[in-house]
Design an enzyme around this catalytic site. Structure first.
Site, PDB file in Angstrom:
ATOM      1  N   ARG A  77      -2.179  -1.746  -3.850  1.00  0.00           N
ATOM      2  CA  ARG A  77      -3.252  -0.745  -3.828  1.00  0.00           C
ATOM      3  C   ARG A  77      -2.877   0.359  -4.810  1.00  0.00           C
ATOM      4  NH1 ARG A  77      -3.425   4.502  -0.536  1.00  0.00           N
ATOM      5  NH2 ARG A  77      -5.532   5.260  -0.864  1.00  0.00           N
ATOM      6  N   HIS A 136     -11.501   4.964  -1.363  1.00  0.00           N
ATOM      7  CA  HIS A 136     -11.639   4.070  -0.204  1.00  0.00           C
ATOM      8  C   HIS A 136     -12.391   2.792  -0.567  1.00  0.00           C
ATOM      9  CE1 HIS A 136     -11.253   7.938   2.364  1.00  0.00           C
ATOM     10  NE2 HIS A 136     -10.094   7.290   2.378  1.00  0.00           N
ATOM     11  N   ASN A 192       0.879  -1.168   0.000  1.00  0.00           N
ATOM     12  CA  ASN A 192       0.000   0.000   0.000  1.00  0.00           C
ATOM     13  C   ASN A 192       0.916   1.217   0.000  1.00  0.00           C
ATOM     14  OD1 ASN A 192      -1.785   2.081   0.544  1.00  0.00           O
ATOM     15  ND2 ASN A 192      -2.955   0.936   2.056  1.00  0.00           N
ATOM     16  N   GLU A 223      -8.318  -3.131   5.072  1.00  0.00           N
ATOM     17  CA  GLU A 223      -8.060  -2.943   3.650  1.00  0.00           C
ATOM     18  C   GLU A 223      -7.005  -3.904   3.124  1.00  0.00           C
ATOM     19  OE1 GLU A 223      -8.296   1.446   2.376  1.00  0.00           O
ATOM     20  OE2 GLU A 223      -7.935   1.559   4.532  1.00  0.00           O
ATOM     21  N   ARG A 269      -7.856  18.083   4.400  1.00  0.00           N
ATOM     22  CA  ARG A 269      -8.553  18.427   3.158  1.00  0.00           C
ATOM     23  C   ARG A 269      -9.848  19.154   3.469  1.00  0.00           C
ATOM     24  NH1 ARG A 269      -8.094  12.334   1.275  1.00  0.00           N
ATOM     25  NH2 ARG A 269      -5.876  12.224   0.744  1.00  0.00           N
TER      26      ARG A 269
END
Length: 394
Positions: A88, A177, A9, A379, A238
């Protein structure tokens, strides 16, 4: 025979990795290289409490350091029997609607999508190339953050902009996501004793990056992030939703280049911009100490969350469960309660005791019309599952 997947990842300035034995879900090793590209970096690896502080000038150097960590702290990758390597990849555009077995054509297409994820896709490409050198002949699979949302209907993925922007430039909603939403959707169904195809869920992935998804029958029908991960909920750094004229105004008023404004919206906004800290735990601490800016940041954060829950209730028409996941969603009981406060008329409520004590499962009152769940995401395991299914199709 046990089958092991090495999951990579790779972020813009980090490399997170895990070696999983897929059938059991056992983690045989995991690690993280942080601050890649900076003057000082850190690699941590377990088992063994292995740590190395050194500069890692790029992702190749970080991956070579990962290999040394395996060799020195174990298990040795040369003898671990790695069945496949799963990557990923942040952006799959409209081309990739599921995981893809990597070949030269797939690698070229991932590179072509760089304008949509300029910080992340190149790092993913480097990971694929270096892993190919480390594991010659071992299948590699790209698992895309955007793929779960390929089911968005046209009315949900289309922006009201000139059509040529989508057809020529790819301007549309993609969502992110995806591996988290895929895992959490399946696990929520297990906890409810239902088939995912029978469920309507609002899933809230709340970490430093945060997004919401409306999931009908196991498929995403709306999501808060858009063409990039900037749109939607308030996040650690963000801004989330913003009047699109604001960046142009700020650029004109300050003389900043568009790139500088974009950086500010991505890395200097959100909780950080409002309170001075992007870590939710620190924002709560400051608010509890009477910091008015931190309190406002929390109010803005939960207002945006509550607004999306209401919007996705309208999109779905019927909601079986609201699901919290990721770092904030899994561990911050006060944020969960605040985000859903006042939604009792919609059948959504949080039981204080359950909310305080539950690490996985229902936090709503017994017999609630809408179940509220906490589901820890995984994940890396989802990437490993998709990788093995693609590399070793049954």
């Amino acid at each position: 025979m046990s089958e092991r997947v090495l999951v990579l990842n790779i972020g813009s300035s980090s490399v997170k990795y895990e070696l999983l034995e897929v059938a059991s879900g056992r983690r045989e090793a995991r690690g993280l290289v942080e601050r890649v590209g900076g003057p000082e970096g850190t690699l941590t690896h377990s088992p063994g409490g292995y740590r190395r502080d050194a500069p890692y000038p790029g992702h190749r150097a970080a991956l070579e350091a990962m290999r040394r960590a395996f060799a020195e702290a174990g298990p040795d990758l040369a003898t671990a029997g790695v069945t496949a390597v799963g990557h990923r990849i942040v952006h799959g555009g409209s081309r990739f609607t599921g995981p893809a077995l990597v070949d030269d054509a797939v690698l070229a297409q991932i590179e072509e999508l760089t304008p949509l994820a300029p910080l992340h896709n190149p790092a993913g490409v480097t990971g694929i190339r270096v892993a190919g050198e480390m594991f010659p002949g071992v299948p590699q699979v790209a698992v895309f953050d955007t793929a779960f949302h390929h089911t968005l209907p046209p009315h949900a993925r289309t922006y009201a902009v000139p059509r040529r922007w989508e057809t020529e430039l790819g301007v549309r909603r993609y969502g992110f996501h995806g591996t988290s939403f895929a895992y959490v959707t399946r696990r929520a169904a297990e906890l409810l004793g239902r088939d995912p195809s029978d469920l309507n869920l609002i899933v809230l992935h709340l970490g430093n990056g945060a997004s919401a998804a409306a999931v009908r029958g196991g498929a995403s029908v709306d999501t808060s992030m858009g063409m990039t991960p900037l749109e939607g909920l308030v996040m650690g750094t963000r801004s989330g939703d913003l009047d699109p004229a604001v960046p142009f105004y700020v650029s004109r008023a300050t003389g900043q280049a568009p790139e500088e404004v974009d950086r500010a919206l991505s890395r200097e906004s959100g909780l950080l911009g409002l309170s001075g800290d992007g870590d939710m735990r620190e924002v709560w601490r400051r608010s509890d100490a009477g910091d008015a800016a931190a309190t406002l940041a929390l109010e803005v954060y939960r207002h945006r969350l509550r607004k999306y829950v209401g919007a996705y209730y309208a999109v779905l028409g019927r909601v079986d469960a609201v699901v919290f996941t990721a770092g904030v969603g899994e561990h911050d009981s006060r944020t969960r309660a605040a985000a859903l406060a006042g939604l009792e008329r919609l059948g959504i409520a949080v039981d204080p005791a359950r909310n305080r004590d539950t690490t996985e499962g229902a936090i709503s009152p017994e017999h609630a019309e809408v179940t509220v769940l906490v589901v820890p995401t995984d994940e890396e395991y989802e990437i490993a599952l998709q990788t093995l299914a693609t590399a070793r199709p049954r």
